[in-house]
Scaffold this motif. Structure first.
Motif, mmCIF file in Angstrom:
data_model
loop_
_atom_site.group_PDB
_atom_site.id
_atom_site.type_symbol
_atom_site.label_atom_id
_atom_site.label_comp_id
_atom_site.label_asym_id
_atom_site.label_seq_id
_atom_site.Cartn_x
_atom_site.Cartn_y
_atom_site.Cartn_z
ATOM 1 N N GLU A 144 7.598 18.984 -2.825
ATOM 2 C CA GLU A 144 7.059 20.217 -2.260
ATOM 3 C C GLU A 144 6.114 19.977 -1.095
ATOM 4 O OE1 GLU A 144 4.724 24.104 -3.973
ATOM 5 O OE2 GLU A 144 6.249 23.156 -5.194
ATOM 6 N N PHE A 145 5.440 18.816 -1.094
ATOM 7 C CA PHE A 145 4.418 18.601 -0.083
ATOM 8 C C PHE A 145 4.796 17.497 0.911
ATOM 9 C CE2 PHE A 145 2.436 20.452 -3.824
ATOM 10 C CZ PHE A 145 1.848 21.578 -3.265
ATOM 11 N N GLY A 146 6.018 16.986 0.818
ATOM 12 C CA GLY A 146 6.531 16.066 1.826
ATOM 13 C C GLY A 146 5.844 14.707 1.874
ATOM 14 N N ILE A 147 5.127 14.346 0.819
ATOM 15 C CA ILE A 147 4.473 13.032 0.791
ATOM 16 C C ILE A 147 5.313 12.140 -0.121
ATOM 17 C CG2 ILE A 147 2.367 11.772 0.218
ATOM 18 C CD1 ILE A 147 0.839 14.385 0.678
ATOM 19 N N ARG A 148 6.087 11.234 0.503
ATOM 20 C CA ARG A 148 7.045 10.456 -0.294
ATOM 21 C C ARG A 148 6.623 9.007 -0.468
ATOM 22 N NH1 ARG A 148 13.047 12.928 0.438
ATOM 23 N NH2 ARG A 148 12.391 15.107 0.207
ATOM 24 N N ASP A 149 5.556 8.591 0.230
ATOM 25 C CA ASP A 149 5.071 7.226 0.056
ATOM 26 C C ASP A 149 4.077 7.228 -1.105
ATOM 27 O OD1 ASP A 149 4.711 4.540 0.527
ATOM 28 O OD2 ASP A 149 3.153 4.857 2.030
ATOM 29 N N SER A 155 0.840 -1.203 0.000
ATOM 30 C CA SER A 155 0.000 0.000 0.000
ATOM 31 C C SER A 155 0.870 1.247 0.000
ATOM 32 C CB SER A 155 -0.929 0.017 1.221
ATOM 33 O OG SER A 155 -0.192 0.360 2.373
ATOM 34 N N TYR A 156 0.228 2.354 -0.386
ATOM 35 C CA TYR A 156 0.896 3.651 -0.453
ATOM 36 C C TYR A 156 -0.026 4.718 0.132
ATOM 37 C CZ TYR A 156 4.165 1.584 -3.838
ATOM 38 O OH TYR A 156 5.104 0.812 -4.453
ATOM 39 N N ASP A 157 0.570 5.835 0.514
ATOM 40 C CA ASP A 157 -0.268 6.974 0.923
ATOM 41 C C ASP A 157 -1.038 7.509 -0.280
ATOM 42 O OD1 ASP A 157 0.490 6.845 3.519
ATOM 43 O OD2 ASP A 157 1.992 8.447 3.409
ATOM 44 N N VAL A 158 -0.320 7.670 -1.407
ATOM 45 C CA VAL A 158 -0.945 8.217 -2.603
ATOM 46 C C VAL A 158 -0.516 7.384 -3.804
ATOM 47 C CG1 VAL A 158 -1.140 10.215 -4.139
ATOM 48 C CG2 VAL A 158 -0.921 10.576 -1.679
ATOM 49 N N ILE A 159 -1.481 7.033 -4.656
ATOM 50 C CA ILE A 159 -1.141 6.417 -5.939
ATOM 51 C C ILE A 159 -1.623 7.356 -7.041
ATOM 52 C CG2 ILE A 159 -1.445 4.464 -7.504
ATOM 53 C CD1 ILE A 159 -1.924 2.683 -5.177
ATOM 54 N N ILE A 160 -0.745 7.632 -7.975
ATOM 55 C CA ILE A 160 -1.119 8.376 -9.164
ATOM 56 C C ILE A 160 -1.334 7.366 -10.289
ATOM 57 C CG2 ILE A 160 -0.447 10.144 -10.828
ATOM 58 C CD1 ILE A 160 -0.744 11.325 -8.088
ATOM 59 N N VAL A 161 -2.500 7.385 -10.901
ATOM 60 C CA VAL A 161 -2.771 6.496 -12.037
ATOM 61 C C VAL A 161 -2.408 7.260 -13.306
ATOM 62 C CG1 VAL A 161 -4.480 5.110 -13.235
ATOM 63 C CG2 VAL A 161 -4.664 5.440 -10.762
ATOM 64 N N GLY A 162 -1.476 6.720 -14.056
ATOM 65 C CA GLY A 162 -1.078 7.370 -15.305
ATOM 66 C C GLY A 162 0.322 7.935 -15.225
ATOM 67 N N GLY A 163 1.260 7.297 -15.933
ATOM 68 C CA GLY A 163 2.658 7.731 -15.911
ATOM 69 C C GLY A 163 3.001 8.572 -17.113
ATOM 70 N N GLY A 164 2.171 9.544 -17.404
ATOM 71 C CA GLY A 164 2.548 10.545 -18.401
ATOM 72 C C GLY A 164 3.195 11.725 -17.707
ATOM 73 N N GLY A 165 3.431 12.767 -18.445
ATOM 74 C CA GLY A 165 4.047 13.959 -17.862
ATOM 75 C C GLY A 165 3.256 14.486 -16.677
ATOM 76 N N GLY A 195 1.083 12.972 -14.622
ATOM 77 C CA GLY A 195 1.092 12.098 -13.458
ATOM 78 C C GLY A 195 2.451 12.070 -12.777
ATOM 79 N N LEU A 196 3.508 12.002 -13.568
ATOM 80 C CA LEU A 196 4.856 11.973 -12.997
ATOM 81 C C LEU A 196 5.173 13.301 -12.314
ATOM 82 C CD1 LEU A 196 6.552 10.147 -15.979
ATOM 83 C CD2 LEU A 196 6.330 9.225 -13.667
ATOM 84 N N ALA A 197 4.709 14.401 -12.925
ATOM 85 C CA ALA A 197 4.922 15.706 -12.308
ATOM 86 C C ALA A 197 4.198 15.788 -10.976
ATOM 87 C CB ALA A 197 4.451 16.820 -13.245
ATOM 88 N N ALA A 198 2.973 15.252 -10.930
ATOM 89 C CA ALA A 198 2.217 15.265 -9.674
ATOM 90 C C ALA A 198 2.960 14.489 -8.599
ATOM 91 C CB ALA A 198 0.824 14.687 -9.890
ATOM 92 N N ALA A 199 3.495 13.314 -8.965
ATOM 93 C CA ALA A 199 4.243 12.508 -7.993
ATOM 94 C C ALA A 199 5.484 13.254 -7.521
ATOM 95 C CB ALA A 199 4.629 11.176 -8.632
ATOM 96 N N TYR A 200 6.162 13.900 -8.455
ATOM 97 C CA TYR A 200 7.371 14.649 -8.090
ATOM 98 C C TYR A 200 7.042 15.776 -7.111
ATOM 99 C CZ TYR A 200 10.982 18.185 -8.360
ATOM 100 O OH TYR A 200 11.910 19.136 -8.013
ATOM 101 N N TYR A 201 5.999 16.561 -7.433
ATOM 102 C CA TYR A 201 5.690 17.698 -6.554
ATOM 103 C C TYR A 201 5.148 17.232 -5.204
ATOM 104 C CZ TYR A 201 6.632 20.789 -10.462
ATOM 105 O OH TYR A 201 7.252 21.456 -11.471
ATOM 106 N N LEU A 202 4.437 16.083 -5.179
ATOM 107 C CA LEU A 202 4.002 15.536 -3.887
ATOM 108 C C LEU A 202 5.211 15.278 -3.003
ATOM 109 C CD1 LEU A 202 1.178 12.988 -4.790
ATOM 110 C CD2 LEU A 202 0.971 14.899 -3.212
ATOM 111 N N ALA A 203 6.244 14.687 -3.585
ATOM 112 C CA ALA A 203 7.430 14.337 -2.804
ATOM 113 C C ALA A 203 8.293 15.556 -2.520
ATOM 114 C CB ALA A 203 8.238 13.277 -3.551
#
Lengths: 104, 416
Positions: free
Chosen positions: B53-58, B31-41, B43-51
């Motif tokens: 800028e917003f301190g969510i790394r799981d 399990s994860y705190d957040v899952i992004i569905v879709g590995g396009g630009g 979705g990947l950008a959202a995952a990057y900024y979560l980690a």
């Protein structure tokens, strides 16, 4: 370009036709609530599979008709008049296969 | 590892054979705190900024195919922000500001090239409409210029400004901060930076179901690589948004259409900027490799076929040949189609959904690439806070029921 069989004129190239969106969308009652009006205006099924949609043969007979088409292969399964009920899409889907291979 | 002149020099001594993988490819955790569905630009950008800028790394990004293989790899890479309405100007300029130093932030060359985006006016109506955009952009602090036909030709030599063609050029707007970027590098750069911060990027993992608890909230995803639990899920899957959201019982005001593009054989540098024409359905730029990258219009019917009618591209090439007669004998190398998720008002949907814990970023239609950093950032902010970011708030799903549409006919380079 698609080859579309107009129920009145027969098979013609797509460039003679105008797609008019999903068929059988019931318009909300004028005194319906906002959600119902918004749903009839904006919500569409947008399926990955069979879709019933309206076409108009603008550069031919000019008439509207409905068609069932597979949205992955773009193959037409059937066309029918606008006053006919929507065909059973689930039964048609079973008949033409998951990717519409059996469609004509 | 950090890219620098020294690291490039070091790798040069081993003939560039020893570059390590730029991102990890782990299997899914339970399990994860957040899952992004879709590995396009997006979705990947959202995952990057979560980690970052917003301190969510799981965080995990699950992708059906390979990252950047959907619409991120199928667009014409144009970046601009000269939209008409205030909400759109804020949204797209937010993205453009992130583009401007993205290579430095990610330490990965996304080849953002602000070479100017010129939009051609062909009719009196075009002039009125574009001048309205021009004034609106100036009020919003977005750079824009008005060009006469002669100035347009001077900016982009080779442009045919003859008065006797079918659609003569009578003026143009120019946004010099606009331009193009390298689509693959955007996906790879975000993937690399996100992976370095602990984000799991899981490719070849198709979502087959969205699981919800008794309270209706999201609890996880069923995928082709098994069940993965999640407290929050962000959906960023472009053309397949209706399919994924249907798994959670959410219907969206979206229809998916094929949009085509094509590239020519590589040429010496000839087109120095991006040229777009709404009226005659064409846009063109030249990649750093030398190919002319040409965008066409959408097909008229809903489809997931990732292909489109040849008459659409032929129509576009007619227009290109009239705008640039010098290109008439250039051969085309490839054409392809992507599936664009289009809303009624040609503006995206970004924010919360009726399902607790489920967030959506979709509806970018024909113009999602330019928004990649901004959309990712706003989706991350919305997921992290659980409520829409102020820039994203007007683009909520409920605007359709409230009648607060953001009607951007300018959202695409094609006449809608």
């Amino acid at each position: 370009m698609l080859l579309i069989t107009c129920p009145y004129c027969g098979p013609r190239p797509e460039i003679e036709f105008a797609a008019r969106g999903e068929a059988h969308v019931a318009r909300a009652a004028p005194d319906g609530d906002g959600e119902a009006v918004a749903a009839s205006l904006w919500l569409r099924t947008n399926p990955k599979g069979l879709i019933a949609e309206r076409w108009r043969h603008v550069a031919g007979c000019g008439r509207f008709f409905n068609a069932v088409r597979h949205t992955v292969t773009d193959r037409f399964v059937t066309t029918y008049r606008v006053d006919e009920p929507r065909p059973d899409l689930a039964a048609l889907a079973a008949a033409v296969g998951a990717r519409g291979e059996g469609a004509r | 590892m950090h890219f620098s002149f020294l690291s490039l020099l070091r790798a040069a001594f081993s003939a560039h054979r020893d570059w390590p993988e730029q991102w990890r490819s782990p299997g899914p955790k339970p399990s994860y705190d957040v899952i992004i569905v879709g590995g396009g630009g997006h979705g990947l950008a959202a995952a990057y900024y979560l980690a970052a800028e917003f301190g969510i790394r799981d965080v995990a990004v699950v992708e059906k195919g390979w990252i950047g293989g959907g619409n991120t790899g199928r667009n014409t890479t144009i970046v601009r922000s000269n939209y008409l309405l205030e909400e759109s100007e804020a949204l797209y300029d937010h993205a453009l500001k992130l583009w401007e130093n993205l290579s430095q932030v990610l330490n990965y060359n996304v080849m953002f090239s602000p070479r100017g985006v010129m939009m051609l006016a062909h009719t009196t109506h075009d002039v009125q409409s574009f001048k309205r955009h021009y004034h609106a952009n100036r009020l919003a602090g977005i750079d824009t210029e008005w060009l006469t036909p002669e100035e347009a030709r001077d900016w982009c030599p080779g442009l045919n400004i003859a008065r006797d063609i079918r659609y003569p050029i009578v003026g143009a707007t120019l946004q010099k901060r606009g331009g193009v970027a390298r689509h693959d590098a955007v996906a790879w750069g975000y993937a690399r930076a996100a992976s370095a911060l602990g984000v799991d990027i899981i490719q070849n993992c198709e979502v087959t179901g969205i699981r919800r608890g008794l309270d209706g909230a999201v609890t996880g995803l069923d995928t082709t690589r098994g069940h993965i639990g999640a407290k929050k899920v962000g959906v960023s899957v472009a053309g397949h948004t209706s399919v994924i959201m249907d798994m959670a019982g959410v219907r969206l005001p979206i229809e998916s259409f094929p949009l085509q593009a094509l590239v020519s054989e590589p040429l010496k540098p000839i087109i120095s900027c991006v040229v777009m024409s709404n009226t005659i359905h064409a846009y063109i730029s030249q990649s750093d490799k030398g190919d002319l990258v040409i965008g066409a219009g959408t097909d008229q019917y809903v489809s997931y076929s990732q292909t489109g009618g040849m008459q659409i591209t032929a129509h576009t090439l007619d227009a290109i040949c009239e705008l640039f007669p010098v290109l008439r004998r250039v051969r085309m190398m490839r054409n392809w189609g992507g599936i664009v998720d289009t809303t009624a008002d040609r503006s995206p949907i970004l924010g919360t959904t009726p399902v607790p814990g489920l967030f959506v970023n979709c509806g970018w239609g024909t113009g999602g690439f330019k928004a990649t950093p901004g959309a990712g950032h706003l989706l991350a902010a919305t997921i992290a806070r659980g409520e829409p970011h102020p820039i994203a708030a007007p683009f909520s799903l409920d605007r359709f029921a409230r009648g607060r549409l953001i009607d951007e006919a300018a959202a695409a380079a094609v006449a809608h």
